[in-house]
Write a protein that holds these residues in place. Structure first.
Motif, PDB file in Angstrom:
ATOM      1  N   ARG A  54      21.671 -51.649   8.707  1.00  0.00           N
ATOM      2  CA  ARG A  54      21.602 -51.821   7.245  1.00  0.00           C
ATOM      3  C   ARG A  54      20.450 -52.702   6.816  1.00  0.00           C
ATOM      4  NH1 ARG A  54      27.706 -52.018   6.632  1.00  0.00           N
ATOM      5  NH2 ARG A  54      28.019 -49.805   6.413  1.00  0.00           N
ATOM      6  N   LYS A  55      20.135 -53.686   7.612  1.00  0.00           N
ATOM      7  CA  LYS A  55      19.044 -54.590   7.229  1.00  0.00           C
ATOM      8  C   LYS A  55      17.698 -53.868   7.204  1.00  0.00           C
ATOM      9  CE  LYS A  55      18.123 -56.465  11.845  1.00  0.00           C
ATOM     10  NZ  LYS A  55      16.771 -55.987  12.012  1.00  0.00           N
ATOM     11  N   ASP A  56      17.613 -52.730   7.895  1.00  0.00           N
ATOM     12  CA  ASP A  56      16.372 -51.970   7.932  1.00  0.00           C
ATOM     13  C   ASP A  56      16.308 -50.862   6.883  1.00  0.00           C
ATOM     14  OD1 ASP A  56      15.614 -53.544  10.074  1.00  0.00           O
ATOM     15  OD2 ASP A  56      16.229 -52.073  11.579  1.00  0.00           O
ATOM     16  N   ASN A  57      17.384 -50.667   6.127  1.00  0.00           N
ATOM     17  CA  ASN A  57      17.371 -49.604   5.116  1.00  0.00           C
ATOM     18  C   ASN A  57      18.010 -50.063   3.815  1.00  0.00           C
ATOM     19  OD1 ASN A  57      20.098 -49.536   5.733  1.00  0.00           O
ATOM     20  ND2 ASN A  57      20.222 -47.329   5.793  1.00  0.00           N
ATOM     21  N   GLN A  58      17.618 -51.220   3.344  1.00  0.00           N
ATOM     22  CA  GLN A  58      18.211 -51.782   2.133  1.00  0.00           C
ATOM     23  C   GLN A  58      17.951 -50.906   0.904  1.00  0.00           C
ATOM     24  OE1 GLN A  58      16.608 -55.757   2.178  1.00  0.00           O
ATOM     25  NE2 GLN A  58      18.304 -56.534   3.409  1.00  0.00           N
ATOM     26  N   MET A  59      16.767 -50.334   0.783  1.00  0.00           N
ATOM     27  CA  MET A  59      16.453 -49.496  -0.378  1.00  0.00           C
ATOM     28  C   MET A  59      17.308 -48.233  -0.352  1.00  0.00           C
ATOM     29  SD  MET A  59      14.849 -48.804  -3.150  1.00  0.00           S
ATOM     30  CE  MET A  59      13.243 -49.460  -3.446  1.00  0.00           C
ATOM     31  N   GLU A  60      17.422 -47.603   0.806  1.00  0.00           N
ATOM     32  CA  GLU A  60      18.227 -46.388   0.923  1.00  0.00           C
ATOM     33  C   GLU A  60      19.691 -46.679   0.628  1.00  0.00           C
ATOM     34  OE1 GLU A  60      15.995 -47.486   3.063  1.00  0.00           O
ATOM     35  OE2 GLU A  60      14.578 -45.873   3.451  1.00  0.00           O
ATOM     36  N   ASP A  61      20.179 -47.813   1.112  1.00  0.00           N
ATOM     37  CA  ASP A  61      21.565 -48.204   0.870  1.00  0.00           C
ATOM     38  C   ASP A  61      21.810 -48.426  -0.625  1.00  0.00           C
ATOM     39  OD1 ASP A  61      24.192 -48.880   1.893  1.00  0.00           O
ATOM     40  OD2 ASP A  61      23.724 -50.969   1.414  1.00  0.00           O
ATOM     41  N   ALA A  62      20.867 -49.072  -1.300  1.00  0.00           N
ATOM     42  CA  ALA A  62      21.000 -49.312  -2.742  1.00  0.00           C
ATOM     43  C   ALA A  62      21.013 -47.995  -3.512  1.00  0.00           C
ATOM     44  CB  ALA A  62      19.863 -50.210  -3.230  1.00  0.00           C
ATOM     45  N   LEU A  63      20.148 -47.047  -3.123  1.00  0.00           N
ATOM     46  CA  LEU A  63      20.122 -45.754  -3.808  1.00  0.00           C
ATOM     47  C   LEU A  63      21.407 -44.964  -3.567  1.00  0.00           C
ATOM     48  CD1 LEU A  63      16.437 -44.677  -3.128  1.00  0.00           C
ATOM     49  CD2 LEU A  63      17.434 -45.335  -5.327  1.00  0.00           C
ATOM     50  N   ALA A  64      21.927 -45.026  -2.354  1.00  0.00           N
ATOM     51  CA  ALA A  64      23.185 -44.328  -2.053  1.00  0.00           C
ATOM     52  C   ALA A  64      24.328 -44.923  -2.862  1.00  0.00           C
ATOM     53  CB  ALA A  64      23.484 -44.409  -0.563  1.00  0.00           C
ATOM     54  N   ASN A  65      24.369 -46.250  -2.967  1.00  0.00           N
ATOM     55  CA  ASN A  65      25.414 -46.900  -3.760  1.00  0.00           C
ATOM     56  C   ASN A  65      25.275 -46.552  -5.243  1.00  0.00           C
ATOM     57  OD1 ASN A  65      26.814 -48.175  -1.673  1.00  0.00           O
ATOM     58  ND2 ASN A  65      25.356 -49.854  -1.625  1.00  0.00           N
ATOM     59  N   LEU A  66      24.048 -46.485  -5.727  1.00  0.00           N
ATOM     60  CA  LEU A  66      23.816 -46.112  -7.122  1.00  0.00           C
ATOM     61  C   LEU A  66      24.278 -44.674  -7.363  1.00  0.00           C
ATOM     62  CD1 LEU A  66      22.654 -46.690  -9.928  1.00  0.00           C
ATOM     63  CD2 LEU A  66      20.428 -45.961  -9.043  1.00  0.00           C
ATOM     64  N   ALA A  67      23.929 -43.779  -6.462  1.00  0.00           N
ATOM     65  CA  ALA A  67      24.340 -42.381  -6.607  1.00  0.00           C
ATOM     66  C   ALA A  67      25.856 -42.252  -6.606  1.00  0.00           C
ATOM     67  CB  ALA A  67      23.734 -41.549  -5.489  1.00  0.00           C
ATOM     68  N   ALA A  68      26.521 -43.063  -5.810  1.00  0.00           N
ATOM     69  CA  ALA A  68      27.980 -42.996  -5.727  1.00  0.00           C
ATOM     70  C   ALA A  68      28.632 -43.457  -7.029  1.00  0.00           C
ATOM     71  CB  ALA A  68      28.479 -43.829  -4.561  1.00  0.00           C
ATOM     72  N   THR A  69      27.939 -44.300  -7.790  1.00  0.00           N
ATOM     73  CA  THR A  69      28.523 -44.804  -9.034  1.00  0.00           C
ATOM     74  C   THR A  69      28.291 -43.851 -10.200  1.00  0.00           C
ATOM     75  OG1 THR A  69      26.556 -46.076  -9.656  1.00  0.00           O
ATOM     76  CG2 THR A  69      28.225 -47.203  -8.317  1.00  0.00           C
ATOM     77  N   LEU A  70      27.363 -42.909 -10.064  1.00  0.00           N
ATOM     78  CA  LEU A  70      27.078 -41.964 -11.140  1.00  0.00           C
ATOM     79  C   LEU A  70      28.071 -40.812 -11.069  1.00  0.00           C
ATOM     80  CD1 LEU A  70      23.193 -41.758 -10.909  1.00  0.00           C
ATOM     81  CD2 LEU A  70      24.533 -43.034 -12.572  1.00  0.00           C
ATOM     82  N   ALA A  71      28.912 -40.727 -12.047  1.00  0.00           N
ATOM     83  CA  ALA A  71      29.897 -39.643 -12.100  1.00  0.00           C
ATOM     84  C   ALA A  71      29.428 -38.644 -13.146  1.00  0.00           C
ATOM     85  CB  ALA A  71      31.273 -40.194 -12.434  1.00  0.00           C
ATOM     86  N   LEU A  72      28.701 -37.635 -12.704  1.00  0.00           N
ATOM     87  CA  LEU A  72      28.161 -36.642 -13.619  1.00  0.00           C
ATOM     88  C   LEU A  72      28.925 -35.338 -13.465  1.00  0.00           C
ATOM     89  CD1 LEU A  72      24.350 -37.193 -12.962  1.00  0.00           C
ATOM     90  CD2 LEU A  72      25.705 -38.141 -14.819  1.00  0.00           C
ATOM     91  N   THR A  73      29.063 -34.650 -14.583  1.00  0.00           N
ATOM     92  CA  THR A  73      29.654 -33.323 -14.512  1.00  0.00           C
ATOM     93  C   THR A  73      28.583 -32.336 -14.051  1.00  0.00           C
ATOM     94  OG1 THR A  73      29.121 -32.740 -16.784  1.00  0.00           O
ATOM     95  CG2 THR A  73      31.234 -33.864 -16.404  1.00  0.00           C
ATOM     96  N   LYS A  74      28.986 -31.123 -13.801  1.00  0.00           N
ATOM     97  CA  LYS A  74      28.074 -30.097 -13.298  1.00  0.00           C
ATOM     98  C   LYS A  74      26.899 -29.861 -14.233  1.00  0.00           C
ATOM     99  CE  LYS A  74      28.185 -25.183 -12.270  1.00  0.00           C
ATOM    100  NZ  LYS A  74      29.014 -24.005 -12.205  1.00  0.00           N
ATOM    101  N   ASP A  75      27.118 -29.976 -15.532  1.00  0.00           N
ATOM    102  CA  ASP A  75      26.082 -29.681 -16.509  1.00  0.00           C
ATOM    103  C   ASP A  75      25.268 -30.902 -16.937  1.00  0.00           C
ATOM    104  OD1 ASP A  75      26.846 -27.002 -16.518  1.00  0.00           O
ATOM    105  OD2 ASP A  75      28.413 -27.385 -17.995  1.00  0.00           O
ATOM    106  N   GLU A  76      25.634 -32.080 -16.455  1.00  0.00           N
ATOM    107  CA  GLU A  76      24.909 -33.293 -16.827  1.00  0.00           C
ATOM    108  C   GLU A  76      23.772 -33.556 -15.844  1.00  0.00           C
ATOM    109  OE1 GLU A  76      27.577 -36.620 -18.854  1.00  0.00           O
ATOM    110  OE2 GLU A  76      28.399 -35.967 -16.929  1.00  0.00           O
ATOM    111  N   ALA A  77      22.774 -34.264 -16.328  1.00  0.00           N
ATOM    112  CA  ALA A  77      21.661 -34.679 -15.487  1.00  0.00           C
ATOM    113  C   ALA A  77      21.239 -36.071 -15.918  1.00  0.00           C
ATOM    114  CB  ALA A  77      20.490 -33.709 -15.607  1.00  0.00           C
ATOM    115  N   VAL A  78      20.645 -36.785 -15.009  1.00  0.00           N
ATOM    116  CA  VAL A  78      20.137 -38.103 -15.337  1.00  0.00           C
ATOM    117  C   VAL A  78      18.754 -38.231 -14.712  1.00  0.00           C
ATOM    118  CG1 VAL A  78      21.066 -39.354 -13.352  1.00  0.00           C
ATOM    119  CG2 VAL A  78      20.760 -40.553 -15.493  1.00  0.00           C
ATOM    120  N   ASN A  79      17.815 -38.803 -15.465  1.00  0.00           N
ATOM    121  CA  ASN A  79      16.478 -39.053 -14.966  1.00  0.00           C
ATOM    122  C   ASN A  79      16.410 -40.515 -14.567  1.00  0.00           C
ATOM    123  OD1 ASN A  79      13.802 -39.054 -14.351  1.00  0.00           O
ATOM    124  ND2 ASN A  79      13.055 -38.718 -16.421  1.00  0.00           N
ATOM    125  N   LEU A  80      16.230 -40.763 -13.285  1.00  0.00           N
ATOM    126  CA  LEU A  80      16.248 -42.118 -12.757  1.00  0.00           C
ATOM    127  C   LEU A  80      14.962 -42.389 -12.016  1.00  0.00           C
ATOM    128  CD1 LEU A  80      17.951 -44.685 -12.359  1.00  0.00           C
ATOM    129  CD2 LEU A  80      18.816 -43.640 -10.268  1.00  0.00           C
TER     130      LEU A  80
END
Length: 85
Positions: A54-80
């Motif tokens: 984990r110490k070698d992939n902090q950015m990837e871990d943060a992005l995965a955690n962010l993606a897990a918090t986004l609850a989008l429906t099939k028709d929704e999109a978000v520009n990040l």
């Protein structure tokens, strides 16, 4: 998607070893996820699974955690926008 070669990096040594069949999946609630991952990996001709601490992939871990918090429906999109400084 017809991916012939796939490199998978994971920060959980346990999960990597379970996918490599070195360890057994014992938690009942994780078995369906393991089965799905195994089925997806079998669709590629060549797969490598590697542990990355984990110490070698902090950015990837943060992005995965962010993606897990986004609850989008099939028709929704978000520009990040993501940038690395």
């Amino acid at each position: 998607m017809k991916i012939s070669s796939l490199e998978v990096y994971g920060d959980s040594m346990l999960v990597i070893n379970q996918l490599l069949t070195h360890y057994e999946v014992r938690k009942e609630d994780l078995i369906p996820y393991h089965q799905m991952a195994t089925q997806l990996l079998e669709k590629s001709d060549f797969v490598t699974l590697e542990h990355m601490p984990r110490k070698d992939n902090q950015m990837e871990d943060a992005l995965a955690n962010l993606a897990a918090t986004l609850a989008l429906t099939k028709d929704e999109a978000v520009n990040l926008p993501v940038c690395h400084c």
